[in-house]
Design a protein around this motif. Sequence first.
Motif, PDB file in Angstrom:
ATOM      1  N   HIS A  52       0.838  -1.198   0.000  1.00 40.61           N
ATOM      2  CA  HIS A  52       0.000   0.000   0.000  1.00 40.61           C
ATOM      3  C   HIS A  52       0.873   1.247   0.000  1.00 40.61           C
ATOM      4  N   GLY A  53       0.280   2.322  -0.423  1.00 44.70           N
ATOM      5  CA  GLY A  53       0.988   3.596  -0.440  1.00 44.70           C
ATOM      6  C   GLY A  53       0.928   4.261   0.921  1.00 44.70           C
ATOM      7  N   VAL A  54       1.302   5.504   0.967  1.00 45.96           N
ATOM      8  CA  VAL A  54       1.293   6.273   2.203  1.00 45.96           C
ATOM      9  C   VAL A  54      -0.142   6.455   2.695  1.00 45.96           C
ATOM     10  N   VAL A  55      -0.329   6.206   3.982  1.00 44.39           N
ATOM     11  CA  VAL A  55      -1.643   6.330   4.612  1.00 44.39           C
ATOM     12  C   VAL A  55      -1.478   7.184   5.859  1.00 44.39           C
ATOM     13  N   TYR A  56      -2.353   8.150   6.039  1.00 41.44           N
ATOM     14  CA  TYR A  56      -2.364   8.951   7.255  1.00 41.44           C
ATOM     15  C   TYR A  56      -3.455   8.412   8.169  1.00 41.44           C
ATOM     16  N   VAL A  57      -3.037   7.954   9.347  1.00 43.39           N
ATOM     17  CA  VAL A  57      -3.887   7.198  10.257  1.00 43.39           C
ATOM     18  C   VAL A  57      -5.180   7.911  10.614  1.00 43.39           C
ATOM     19  N   PHE A  58      -5.118   9.165  10.965  1.00 47.71           N
ATOM     20  CA  PHE A  58      -6.311   9.850  11.441  1.00 47.71           C
ATOM     21  C   PHE A  58      -7.034  10.639  10.349  1.00 47.71           C
ATOM     22  N   LYS A  59      -6.567  10.528   9.118  1.00 46.92           N
ATOM     23  CA  LYS A  59      -7.209  11.241   8.020  1.00 46.92           C
ATOM     24  C   LYS A  59      -8.046  10.322   7.146  1.00 46.92           C
ATOM     25  N   THR A  60      -7.649   9.068   7.021  1.00 46.71           N
ATOM     26  CA  THR A  60      -8.401   8.110   6.215  1.00 46.71           C
ATOM     27  C   THR A  60      -8.570   6.825   7.011  1.00 46.71           C
ATOM     28  N   PHE A  61      -9.657   6.139   6.757  1.00 49.34           N
ATOM     29  CA  PHE A  61      -9.872   4.860   7.411  1.00 49.34           C
ATOM     30  C   PHE A  61      -9.792   3.774   6.354  1.00 49.34           C
ATOM     31  N   THR A  62      -8.710   3.022   6.389  1.00 51.11           N
ATOM     32  CA  THR A  62      -8.489   1.949   5.425  1.00 51.11           C
ATOM     33  C   THR A  62      -8.317   0.639   6.188  1.00 51.11           C
ATOM     34  N   PHE A  63      -8.191  -0.451   5.447  1.00 54.34           N
ATOM     35  CA  PHE A  63      -7.953  -1.745   6.065  1.00 54.34           C
ATOM     36  C   PHE A  63      -6.649  -1.726   6.863  1.00 54.34           C
ATOM     37  N   GLN A  64      -5.623  -1.051   6.343  1.00 51.05           N
ATOM     38  CA  GLN A  64      -4.345  -0.975   7.046  1.00 51.05           C
ATOM     39  C   GLN A  64      -4.494  -0.248   8.387  1.00 51.05           C
ATOM     40  N   VAL A  65      -5.256   0.821   8.397  1.00 48.42           N
ATOM     41  CA  VAL A  65      -5.475   1.572   9.636  1.00 48.42           C
ATOM     42  C   VAL A  65      -6.232   0.704  10.638  1.00 48.42           C
ATOM     43  N   PHE A  66      -7.260   0.020  10.167  1.00 44.11           N
ATOM     44  CA  PHE A  66      -8.029  -0.877  11.024  1.00 44.11           C
ATOM     45  C   PHE A  66      -7.111  -1.956  11.604  1.00 44.11           C
ATOM     46  N   LEU A  67      -6.319  -2.575  10.751  1.00 44.86           N
ATOM     47  CA  LEU A  67      -5.412  -3.635  11.176  1.00 44.86           C
ATOM     48  C   LEU A  67      -4.369  -3.112  12.162  1.00 44.86           C
ATOM     49  N   PHE A  68      -3.912  -1.903  11.955  1.00 44.66           N
ATOM     50  CA  PHE A  68      -2.947  -1.280  12.860  1.00 44.66           C
ATOM     51  C   PHE A  68      -3.504  -1.225  14.285  1.00 44.66           C
ATOM     52  N   PHE A  69      -4.749  -0.787  14.425  1.00 43.51           N
ATOM     53  CA  PHE A  69      -5.348  -0.706  15.756  1.00 43.51           C
ATOM     54  C   PHE A  69      -5.669  -2.088  16.313  1.00 43.51           C
ATOM     55  N   VAL A  70      -6.037  -3.024  15.455  1.00 47.71           N
ATOM     56  CA  VAL A  70      -6.280  -4.402  15.889  1.00 47.71           C
ATOM     57  C   VAL A  70      -5.001  -5.014  16.452  1.00 47.71           C
ATOM     58  N   MET A  71      -3.876  -4.709  15.837  1.00 55.14           N
ATOM     59  CA  MET A  71      -2.601  -5.254  16.301  1.00 55.14           C
ATOM     60  C   MET A  71      -2.319  -4.840  17.746  1.00 55.14           C
ATOM     61  N   PHE A  72      -2.686  -3.636  18.104  1.00 57.60           N
ATOM     62  CA  PHE A  72      -2.474  -3.204  19.483  1.00 57.60           C
ATOM     63  C   PHE A  72      -3.529  -3.786  20.413  1.00 57.60           C
ATOM     64  N   ALA A  73      -4.708  -4.060  19.910  1.00 56.46           N
ATOM     65  CA  ALA A  73      -5.733  -4.733  20.710  1.00 56.46           C
ATOM     66  C   ALA A  73      -5.307  -6.170  21.005  1.00 56.46           C
ATOM     67  N   ILE A  74      -4.564  -6.784  20.106  1.00 54.43           N
ATOM     68  CA  ILE A  74      -4.086  -8.152  20.295  1.00 54.43           C
ATOM     69  C   ILE A  74      -3.195  -8.250  21.534  1.00 54.43           C
ATOM     70  N   VAL A  75      -2.492  -7.199  21.867  1.00 57.44           N
ATOM     71  CA  VAL A  75      -1.632  -7.196  23.043  1.00 57.44           C
ATOM     72  C   VAL A  75      -2.448  -7.527  24.285  1.00 57.44           C
ATOM     73  N   TYR A  76      -3.690  -7.083  24.332  1.00 54.99           N
ATOM     74  CA  TYR A  76      -4.538  -7.358  25.491  1.00 54.99           C
ATOM     75  C   TYR A  76      -4.743  -8.855  25.684  1.00 54.99           C
ATOM     76  N   LEU A  77      -4.785  -9.616  24.589  1.00 55.43           N
ATOM     77  CA  LEU A  77      -4.999 -11.055  24.699  1.00 55.43           C
ATOM     78  C   LEU A  77      -3.854 -11.757  25.428  1.00 55.43           C
ATOM     79  N   SER A  78      -2.680 -11.160  25.410  1.00 51.89           N
ATOM     80  CA  SER A  78      -1.535 -11.765  26.106  1.00 51.89           C
ATOM     81  C   SER A  78      -1.446 -11.320  27.565  1.00 51.89           C
ATOM     82  N   HIS A  79      -2.345 -10.454  27.972  1.00 50.19           N
ATOM     83  CA  HIS A  79      -2.356  -9.922  29.342  1.00 50.19           C
ATOM     84  C   HIS A  79      -2.665 -11.036  30.333  1.00 50.19           C
ATOM     85  N   VAL A  80      -1.908 -11.095  31.398  1.00 55.37           N
ATOM     86  CA  VAL A  80      -2.156 -12.077  32.459  1.00 55.37           C
ATOM     87  C   VAL A  80      -3.130 -11.480  33.449  1.00 55.37           C
TER      88      VAL A  80
END
Length: 168
Positions: free
Chosen positions: A139-167
């Motif tokens: 993908h080309g350049v994407v600005y996180v808070f200016k456009t909502f794309t699959f990459q932006v969605f996936l970016f935030f999901v990746m940080f939500a995944i960290v919660y799954l490893s929480h003890v």
Amino acid sequence: MKKYIYYSIIGLCLLGALFLYTFYRTTDTVVNRVFISVFSRDSFYQLRNVVRTIIPLPDWIIYSIPEALWVFCTALVSKNMYFSMGRYSVNCIYIPIVFAYLWEFFQLIGITKGYCDFWDLFLCTLAFLLAKKFFKPPHGVVYVFKTFTFQVFLFFVMFAIVYLSHVV
């Protein structure tokens, strides 16, 4: 690199980290609590024991590789992603490695559970450099808070995944 290969690499790496968390890490993580609630506790423990017997792994793989895989995947997703701070554009690719270093620092000073391990930092740095240097994003350049794309969605999901490893 083609999108399906790019996202297949990310998916396989995340599944590898999930495999390690599910079958080798403590059952007190959020992801394992979810599996225990979906399956019976006995079935879950039986399956864990079978996997551990068939595939014995050293501790460094069990405890260091999942974080490195997450850094690798998140760096791939955030490559060519930016956000603006005033007049400046900040490349999001640096967020995963900074997050990993902060997490290890918080473990060192006792804010979060776990142990600060310099082997973790080494593998995370290696994973970050691999993602940064050797994989061209589809993908080309994407600005996180200016456009909502699959990459932006996936970016935030990746940080939500960290919660799954929480003890818990």
